[in-house]
Design a protein around this motif. Sequence first.
Motif: not given
Length: 269
Positions: A99-110, A191-198
């Motif tokens: 989780d470096q940027t993906v969750e921030d992008a989802k919440r709009g804080t990025l 999502s961070a979980r999907l990043s790990i799956i990738y």
Amino acid sequence: MPLKRIILLSQFELTRLFATKRGWLALAAFTMVWLMILRYPIYHAVSVLNSAEFSDIAVQIAGSVGLYSLARWPEAELSVYWIIALFSFPVFTLFVSADQTVEDAKRGTLRFLTLRASRGEILLGRFAGQALILLTLITASALAAWILMLTRDTTLAMVGLGKVTSIIMLLVLTTLPFIALMSLLNLLASSARLSIIYASLLFTVGNMLIGYLTSLFEPVHWLYYLLPGVHISDIAPWHGIGLHAIALPLLQTAVLLSAAFWLMKRKDL
């Protein structure tokens, strides 16, 4: 690109780990896991390597898999730590830096952060923060192995400290492309979980696909060098460490971060 903003962003990553309840829980879990590794696999492996009855057998087994020189180290705790850490920290890095940027992008804080810093600064700041976290965790676990060695033989203190320093540097270098890979996958996943799956698919399906293509056309073998950690089996015996052990992970990191930077500039936040 102001260095000050990159440093501030990297410090925020450290704050998320060391100044939050969730971070302290993660640190507690990390500490417990490494205490178990030090207490059982490393402690018992060293007992076998140092025993008069089993040392020759252990050395022969280690030699059959190319680890003869490691089995002969007087600092046996560090040799066992090196093998366990070399293969476990890259996997651990995928989860820590998921989780470096993906969750921030989802919440709009990025989008809010882009008002204060450029996209390149955010990318590098988060990458630097994750690298500092891995440096801290690797250093703590390596020093714990060194202290465990001192409980057996204090005369190895200075020689062991030199090897600990080398081990920490090589482990940090090895984990850098894995952090950069997660920086890139954060921009492709939702999502961070999907990043790990990738990442899991890349290391399993990607390896099999390259192996199949190599069987059809051997020069395709160079594609393996695109995968982070491809040099791990070469440096594991310790005596095979050369310039490529430093250059390859740095080059992979630069390529992956460049791809992430290119994608982030074009991504709709």
